[in-house]
Write a protein that holds these residues in place. Structure first.
Motif, PDB file in Angstrom:
ATOM      1  N   ASP A  96      23.799 -23.108  37.112  1.00  0.00           N
ATOM      2  CA  ASP A  96      24.763 -22.195  37.211  1.00  0.00           C
ATOM      3  C   ASP A  96      25.505 -22.027  38.522  1.00  0.00           C
ATOM      4  O   ASP A  96      26.804 -21.887  38.686  1.00  0.00           O
ATOM      5  CB  ASP A  96      23.704 -20.688  37.315  1.00  0.00           C
ATOM      6  N   SER A  97      24.888 -22.803  39.544  1.00  0.00           N
ATOM      7  CA  SER A  97      25.610 -22.819  40.923  1.00  0.00           C
ATOM      8  C   SER A  97      26.847 -24.076  40.519  1.00  0.00           C
ATOM      9  O   SER A  97      28.004 -23.590  41.081  1.00  0.00           O
ATOM     10  CB  SER A  97      24.656 -23.376  41.832  1.00  0.00           C
ATOM     11  N   LEU A  98      26.596 -24.964  39.846  1.00  0.00           N
ATOM     12  CA  LEU A  98      27.336 -25.876  39.541  1.00  0.00           C
ATOM     13  C   LEU A  98      28.567 -25.121  38.846  1.00  0.00           C
ATOM     14  O   LEU A  98      29.911 -25.598  39.095  1.00  0.00           O
ATOM     15  CB  LEU A  98      26.987 -26.962  38.778  1.00  0.00           C
ATOM     16  N   PHE A  99      28.566 -24.192  37.903  1.00  0.00           N
ATOM     17  CA  PHE A  99      29.565 -23.617  37.319  1.00  0.00           C
ATOM     18  C   PHE A  99      30.271 -22.715  37.976  1.00  0.00           C
ATOM     19  O   PHE A  99      31.850 -22.527  37.995  1.00  0.00           O
ATOM     20  CB  PHE A  99      28.918 -22.772  35.970  1.00  0.00           C
ATOM     21  N   ILE A 100      29.770 -21.905  39.077  1.00  0.00           N
ATOM     22  CA  ILE A 100      30.390 -21.206  40.016  1.00  0.00           C
ATOM     23  C   ILE A 100      31.352 -22.161  40.849  1.00  0.00           C
ATOM     24  O   ILE A 100      32.376 -22.026  41.022  1.00  0.00           O
ATOM     25  CB  ILE A 100      29.486 -20.504  41.117  1.00  0.00           C
ATOM     26  N   GLN A 101      30.931 -23.285  41.411  1.00  0.00           N
ATOM     27  CA  GLN A 101      31.717 -24.326  42.110  1.00  0.00           C
ATOM     28  C   GLN A 101      32.893 -24.664  41.210  1.00  0.00           C
ATOM     29  O   GLN A 101      33.958 -25.131  41.795  1.00  0.00           O
ATOM     30  CB  GLN A 101      30.721 -25.299  42.672  1.00  0.00           C
ATOM     31  N   LEU A 102      32.724 -25.137  40.047  1.00  0.00           N
ATOM     32  CA  LEU A 102      33.851 -25.472  39.238  1.00  0.00           C
ATOM     33  C   LEU A 102      34.812 -24.459  39.099  1.00  0.00           C
ATOM     34  O   LEU A 102      35.895 -24.734  39.226  1.00  0.00           O
ATOM     35  CB  LEU A 102      33.035 -26.019  37.764  1.00  0.00           C
ATOM     36  N   LEU A 103      34.102 -23.088  38.799  1.00  0.00           N
ATOM     37  CA  LEU A 103      35.314 -22.196  38.534  1.00  0.00           C
ATOM     38  C   LEU A 103      36.149 -22.116  39.711  1.00  0.00           C
ATOM     39  O   LEU A 103      37.497 -21.987  39.732  1.00  0.00           O
ATOM     40  CB  LEU A 103      34.849 -20.803  38.180  1.00  0.00           C
ATOM     41  N   TYR A 104      35.570 -22.232  41.190  1.00  0.00           N
ATOM     42  CA  TYR A 104      36.361 -22.108  42.183  1.00  0.00           C
ATOM     43  C   TYR A 104      36.843 -22.945  42.958  1.00  0.00           C
ATOM     44  O   TYR A 104      37.188 -22.823  44.202  1.00  0.00           O
ATOM     45  CB  TYR A 104      35.330 -21.009  43.080  1.00  0.00           C
ATOM     46  N   ASP A 105      36.644 -24.261  42.244  1.00  0.00           N
ATOM     47  CA  ASP A 105      37.480 -25.379  42.863  1.00  0.00           C
ATOM     48  C   ASP A 105      39.062 -25.056  42.812  1.00  0.00           C
ATOM     49  O   ASP A 105      39.373 -24.487  41.657  1.00  0.00           O
ATOM     50  CB  ASP A 105      37.283 -26.650  41.900  1.00  0.00           C
ATOM     51  N   PRO A 106      39.747 -25.292  43.927  1.00  0.00           N
ATOM     52  CA  PRO A 106      41.022 -24.817  44.054  1.00  0.00           C
ATOM     53  C   PRO A 106      41.976 -25.647  42.986  1.00  0.00           C
ATOM     54  O   PRO A 106      43.015 -25.081  42.637  1.00  0.00           O
ATOM     55  CB  PRO A 106      41.461 -25.136  45.397  1.00  0.00           C
ATOM     56  N   ARG A 107      41.584 -26.529  42.254  1.00  0.00           N
ATOM     57  CA  ARG A 107      42.277 -27.418  41.231  1.00  0.00           C
ATOM     58  C   ARG A 107      42.214 -26.370  39.910  1.00  0.00           C
ATOM     59  O   ARG A 107      43.142 -26.553  39.153  1.00  0.00           O
ATOM     60  CB  ARG A 107      41.848 -28.776  40.790  1.00  0.00           C
ATOM     61  N   ILE A 108      41.308 -25.420  39.748  1.00  0.00           N
ATOM     62  CA  ILE A 108      41.296 -24.736  38.595  1.00  0.00           C
ATOM     63  C   ILE A 108      41.915 -23.295  39.016  1.00  0.00           C
ATOM     64  O   ILE A 108      41.484 -22.629  40.019  1.00  0.00           O
ATOM     65  CB  ILE A 108      39.772 -24.416  38.251  1.00  0.00           C
ATOM     66  N   LYS A 109      42.990 -22.989  38.135  1.00  0.00           N
ATOM     67  CA  LYS A 109      43.793 -21.892  38.415  1.00  0.00           C
ATOM     68  C   LYS A 109      43.355 -20.519  37.348  1.00  0.00           C
ATOM     69  O   LYS A 109      43.141 -21.115  36.170  1.00  0.00           O
ATOM     70  CB  LYS A 109      45.267 -22.091  38.277  1.00  0.00           C
ATOM     71  N   SER A 110      43.399 -19.528  37.796  1.00  0.00           N
ATOM     72  CA  SER A 110      43.520 -18.394  36.893  1.00  0.00           C
ATOM     73  C   SER A 110      44.630 -18.419  35.871  1.00  0.00           C
ATOM     74  O   SER A 110      45.730 -18.826  36.086  1.00  0.00           O
ATOM     75  CB  SER A 110      43.743 -17.010  37.494  1.00  0.00           C
ATOM     76  N   GLY A 111      44.613 -18.171  34.613  1.00  0.00           N
ATOM     77  CA  GLY A 111      45.493 -18.323  33.612  1.00  0.00           C
ATOM     78  C   GLY A 111      45.767 -19.494  32.694  1.00  0.00           C
ATOM     79  O   GLY A 111      46.140 -19.560  31.670  1.00  0.00           O
ATOM     80  N   MET A 112      44.645 -20.349  33.091  1.00  0.00           N
ATOM     81  CA  MET A 112      44.443 -21.599  32.488  1.00  0.00           C
ATOM     82  C   MET A 112      43.755 -21.543  30.925  1.00  0.00           C
ATOM     83  O   MET A 112      42.900 -20.629  31.025  1.00  0.00           O
ATOM     84  CB  MET A 112      43.628 -22.725  33.344  1.00  0.00           C
ATOM     85  N   THR A 113      44.270 -22.209  30.131  1.00  0.00           N
ATOM     86  CA  THR A 113      43.862 -22.084  28.646  1.00  0.00           C
ATOM     87  C   THR A 113      42.449 -23.044  28.747  1.00  0.00           C
ATOM     88  O   THR A 113      42.227 -23.779  29.504  1.00  0.00           O
ATOM     89  CB  THR A 113      44.935 -22.328  27.602  1.00  0.00           C
ATOM     90  N   ALA A 114      41.566 -23.089  27.503  1.00  0.00           N
ATOM     91  CA  ALA A 114      40.676 -23.641  27.359  1.00  0.00           C
ATOM     92  C   ALA A 114      41.113 -25.273  27.298  1.00  0.00           C
ATOM     93  O   ALA A 114      40.411 -26.121  27.936  1.00  0.00           O
ATOM     94  CB  ALA A 114      39.892 -23.238  26.028  1.00  0.00           C
ATOM     95  N   HIS A 115      42.181 -25.521  26.767  1.00  0.00           N
ATOM     96  CA  HIS A 115      42.629 -26.812  26.506  1.00  0.00           C
ATOM     97  C   HIS A 115      43.032 -27.490  27.951  1.00  0.00           C
ATOM     98  O   HIS A 115      42.856 -28.535  28.426  1.00  0.00           O
ATOM     99  CB  HIS A 115      43.851 -26.869  25.878  1.00  0.00           C
ATOM    100  N   GLU A 116      43.939 -26.663  28.807  1.00  0.00           N
ATOM    101  CA  GLU A 116      44.165 -27.075  30.073  1.00  0.00           C
ATOM    102  C   GLU A 116      42.774 -27.147  30.994  1.00  0.00           C
ATOM    103  O   GLU A 116      42.686 -28.190  31.803  1.00  0.00           O
ATOM    104  CB  GLU A 116      44.861 -25.821  30.778  1.00  0.00           C
ATOM    105  N   LEU A 117      41.743 -26.311  30.868  1.00  0.00           N
ATOM    106  CA  LEU A 117      40.669 -26.444  31.663  1.00  0.00           C
ATOM    107  C   LEU A 117      39.855 -27.690  31.257  1.00  0.00           C
ATOM    108  O   LEU A 117      39.110 -28.271  32.169  1.00  0.00           O
ATOM    109  CB  LEU A 117      39.637 -25.132  31.382  1.00  0.00           C
ATOM    110  N   ILE A 118      39.856 -28.103  30.167  1.00  0.00           N
ATOM    111  CA  ILE A 118      39.117 -29.292  29.601  1.00  0.00           C
ATOM    112  C   ILE A 118      39.383 -30.564  30.582  1.00  0.00           C
ATOM    113  O   ILE A 118      38.738 -31.364  31.072  1.00  0.00           O
ATOM    114  CB  ILE A 118      39.074 -29.610  27.949  1.00  0.00           C
ATOM    115  N   SER A 119      40.863 -30.867  30.524  1.00  0.00           N
ATOM    116  CA  SER A 119      41.162 -31.693  31.298  1.00  0.00           C
ATOM    117  C   SER A 119      40.908 -31.994  32.629  1.00  0.00           C
ATOM    118  O   SER A 119      40.157 -33.094  32.921  1.00  0.00           O
ATOM    119  CB  SER A 119      42.722 -31.938  30.965  1.00  0.00           C
ATOM    120  N   ILE A 120      41.040 -30.946  33.389  1.00  0.00           N
ATOM    121  CA  ILE A 120      40.739 -30.902  34.776  1.00  0.00           C
ATOM    122  C   ILE A 120      39.325 -30.824  35.212  1.00  0.00           C
ATOM    123  O   ILE A 120      38.723 -31.334  36.243  1.00  0.00           O
ATOM    124  CB  ILE A 120      41.307 -29.576  35.482  1.00  0.00           C
TER     125      ILE A 120
END
Length: 310
Positions: A262-286
């Motif tokens: 779960d800690s890993l998932f928080i780190q992934l979400l708040y990685d600056p490369r991941i932006k609010s508004g991204m779709t699932a398709h956009e999120l998979i690649s990054i």
């Protein structure tokens, strides 16, 4: 099961209390459980029936991590009005997170601790393990953007009246109540609502403006799990996955506290490369790039040793 990975409950029982040679998992500390999984994975522990745990623990892949993360970050367990499984976009805080606790639980204790103490322990762990700027403040000063409310059944109506009063005042210091009122009332009138989260995000950029966590403390057996799951969901991980192990996002799991995964998932979400508004398709690649980077840096192995410590 298509990769011979059964759920924990298959052998350890649905309650996690253990069966015959399969030991109890319920109420075990998360650090102990995680250390054992790591030991099975690297071969320093054995002796379980048919080496089942060693076989399971070695099968976590980068793709499974990414798939689970994308489902957690772009799907809703419930939409704001109680309907199940709605597709969404990434939503996260873009500002420091300032949490305030309202305690309507009539001095209820959980594990001999005040509810606010449980919150402080969790926030300290999250901040230390993920680097997230998150902390509790004692009084409303206009900076608060997360509200955690503790209730018991007898105080449900009292809190509803409080919410309505706050909304009527319409002051800057009760923004959380004002924005989340309709969602709060919809959930609070449901008698089966024991713990839940509502998130109010910007309609265009999807940044979280405020979130509200409601937790009923009548059932001490689920209180700690509710605190951990709902606060972490309010950060933007808005789904549950029953196939995910080991995780607080699996309601069928014996884990009462959030895990290194779960800690890993928080780190992934708040990685600056991941932006609010991204779709699932956009999120998979990054996400694939970030997880591969984490593995190359040995961060995934390190996570098995970094756990919630009350």
């Amino acid at each position: 099961w298509d990769r011979n990975i059964p759920a924990c409950s298959t052998c350890h029982s649905a309650s996690g209390m253990g069966v015959d040679k399969f030991p109890r998992l319920a109420s075990q500390q998360a650090d102990y459980l995680q250390n054992q999984l790591h030991a099975w994975k690297n071969g320093t522990r054995s002796g379980d029936p048919l080496n089942m745990m060693g076989s399971i623990a070695k099968k976590l892949t980068d793709k499974e991590i990414v798939d689970a993360f994308v489902k957690l970050a772009t799907e809703l367990e419930y939409d704001p009005f109680g309907n199940r499984q709605k597709v969404s976009k990434v939503t996260k805080y873009a500002t420091p997170i300032r949490l305030i606790v309202n305690d309507f639980s009539n001095d209820t204790l959980v594990n001999d601790k005040k509810p606010s103490e449980l919150v402080d322990e969790l926030l300290l762990n999250i901040a230390e393990q993920t680097g997230l700027d998150i902390k509790r403040i004692d009084t409303q000063d206009g900076s608060e953007n997360m509200l955690v409310v503790f209730l018991v059944e007898k105080s449900r109506q009292q809190f509803l009246a409080h919410v309505q009063t706050q909304q009527e005042n319409q002051s800057s210091s009760n923004l959380i109540y004002t924005k989340n009122l309709a969602m709060l009332e919809k959930q609070l009138v449901r008698k089966d609502s024991r713990c839940f989260t509502t998130i109010y995000n910007h309609p265009r950029n999807f940044n979280i403006i405020s979130s509200t966590v409601i937790i009923f403390l009548d059932d001490a057996n689920i209180a700690l799990g509710c605190v951990h799951e709902e606060i972490i969901q309010s950060l933007g991980l808005t789904n549950d996955l029953r196939e995910l192990e080991p995780s607080i996002f699996n309601d069928k799991s014996p884990y009462e506290a959030y895990t290194p995964l779960d800690s890993l998932f928080i780190q992934l979400l708040y990685d600056p490369r991941i932006k609010s508004g991204m779709t699932a398709h956009e999120l998979i690649s990054i996400s694939k790039e970030i997880v591969a980077e984490y593995r190359a840096q040995n961060k995934l192995e390190q996570l098995t040793k970094r756990v919630y410590q009350p």
